[in-house]
Design an enzyme around this catalytic site. Structure first.
Site, short mmCIF file in Angstrom:
data_model
loop_
_atom_site.label_atom_id
_atom_site.label_comp_id
_atom_site.label_asym_id
_atom_site.label_seq_id
_atom_site.Cartn_x
_atom_site.Cartn_y
_atom_site.Cartn_z
N ASP A 156 40.80 44.85 46.20
CA ASP A 156 42.53 45.28 45.29
C ASP A 156 43.42 45.08 46.14
OD1 ASP A 156 40.00 45.38 43.17
OD2 ASP A 156 41.32 46.24 41.97
N LYS A 224 46.06 40.17 38.99
CA LYS A 224 46.11 41.36 38.55
C LYS A 224 47.39 42.28 38.20
CE LYS A 224 44.54 46.06 39.97
NZ LYS A 224 43.97 47.00 41.13
N LYS A 260 43.09 40.83 35.63
CA LYS A 260 42.87 42.18 35.59
C LYS A 260 44.22 42.89 34.80
CE LYS A 260 41.86 46.72 37.94
NZ LYS A 260 40.83 46.58 39.07
#
Length: 324
Positions: A156, A224, A260
């Protein structure tokens, strides 16, 4: 002008060939109707589902949780406990599904991997100078490689919001490309790359749409919303804009990219609102942990409590499930 949803994007190298061409493409994307986006998100949030569908939704949401601990006080013991919980969220009920992943700092990857083994629960690691994204490129890449070498299945990364807001789009694009290359694992599957935007700092929905396309063009596996360290974090309208982007990107290229939302999603009621939105905006193909995740630390407990309520007819006590 941006391509139509059915356009062939095999010539995307032209779009990213220079700062000017990339800027022209991103600023040519249709603008987001702020009032319309917020109204649609609010409308979708009022949808109700029946009890049988709710039971399925709760189990699906559990399988989509990236169970997260990103604190300076994290210890190996805490990470081991979190990994064990991700595999068996409710030890008293073997029918309860596992979570999708455990998300930790790079130095805790090996600890999480040791517990999770080949359970199918992934290890995600934040990288690239999380949460600010402000570091030299060699440091960001070393951060990523260290996590991948330690066994991270997913990375991430955070973008440099300062560069993006200054219009240095090509710099952000090239960083994402470089980090994806650093996710390579010779001889086995590469780590998947989730790109964090920190939408609370991006100021407009138009910027959210632009950065979504920028990340997808650069090869993100997931886009995300947030680090969870900045408010506002995930919101329904922002997630709606991102879901529209992945839907349109798939229509244009045939490639699916996951979404996400992370930060501030704490209740089962909230999670179900997001699942309804995924289905209505992007489509049922995204109702899968391979394509939609929740970044959360406390959501899982509420999902478990609601699940127990549906099964037994009564709520569990507040100390029934471990606190994360």
């Amino acid at each position: 002008m941006p391509p139509s949803p059915t356009a062939d994007l095999t010539g995307l190298s032209d779009v990213t060939a220079s700062e000017s061409s990339l800027t022209r493409f991103l600023h040519g994307l249709p603008g987001v109707d702020q009032v319309g986006a917020e109204a649609r998100a609010a409308s979708l949030a009022t949808r109700s589902i029946k009890t049988t569908a709710k039971a399925q939704a709760l189990d699906l949401a559990i399988t989509m949780v990236d169970l997260t601990t990103l604190e300076g006080q994290d210890t190996p013991g805490k990470v081991r406990a979190l990994a064990a919980k991700a595999m068996r969220p409710d030890p008293a009920d073997p029918t309860c599904p596992a979570a999708a992943a455990v998300c930790v700092y790079p130095d805790m990857v090996a600890t999480a991997k040791e517990v999770l083994g080949d359970s199918g629960v992934h290890v995600a690691a934040v990288a690239t100078a999380f949460p600010s994204g402000r570091a030299a490129m060699d440091i960001k890449l070393a951060d990523t490689r260290d996590a991948v070498e330690a066994g991270a299945d997913e990375i991430d990364m955070v973008i440099d919001r300062g560069a993006f807001l200054s219009g240095r789009y090509l710099q952000v694009f090239e960083e994402i490309v470089a980090v994806r290359e650093a996710c390579a694992r010779p001889g086995s599957e590469d780590a998947h790359l989730k790109v964090i935007f920190e939408t609370g700092e991006l100021q407009t929905y138009d910027n959210v749409r632009r950065v979504s396309w920028l990340a997808m063009l650069a090869g993100a596996h997931f886009i995300k919303t947030s680090t969870g360290k900045v408010q506002p974090a995930a919101t329904l309208p922002v997630t709606l804009v991102m879901l529209e982007a992945v839907r349109d990107f798939r229509a244009a290229t045939g490639q699916m990219v996951g979404v996400k939302p992370a930060g501030g999603i704490r209740t089962s009621k909230d999670a179900i609102k997001y699942l309804v939105m995924v289905n209505e905006v992007a489509g049922g193909d995204w109702l899968d942990p391979d394509w939609f995740r929740f970044g959360a630390s406390t959501l899982l407990n509420d999902l478990l409590m609601q699940r127990t309520k549906l099964t037994t007819g009564r709520y569990s006590g507040p100390d029934y499930f471990t606190l994360d």
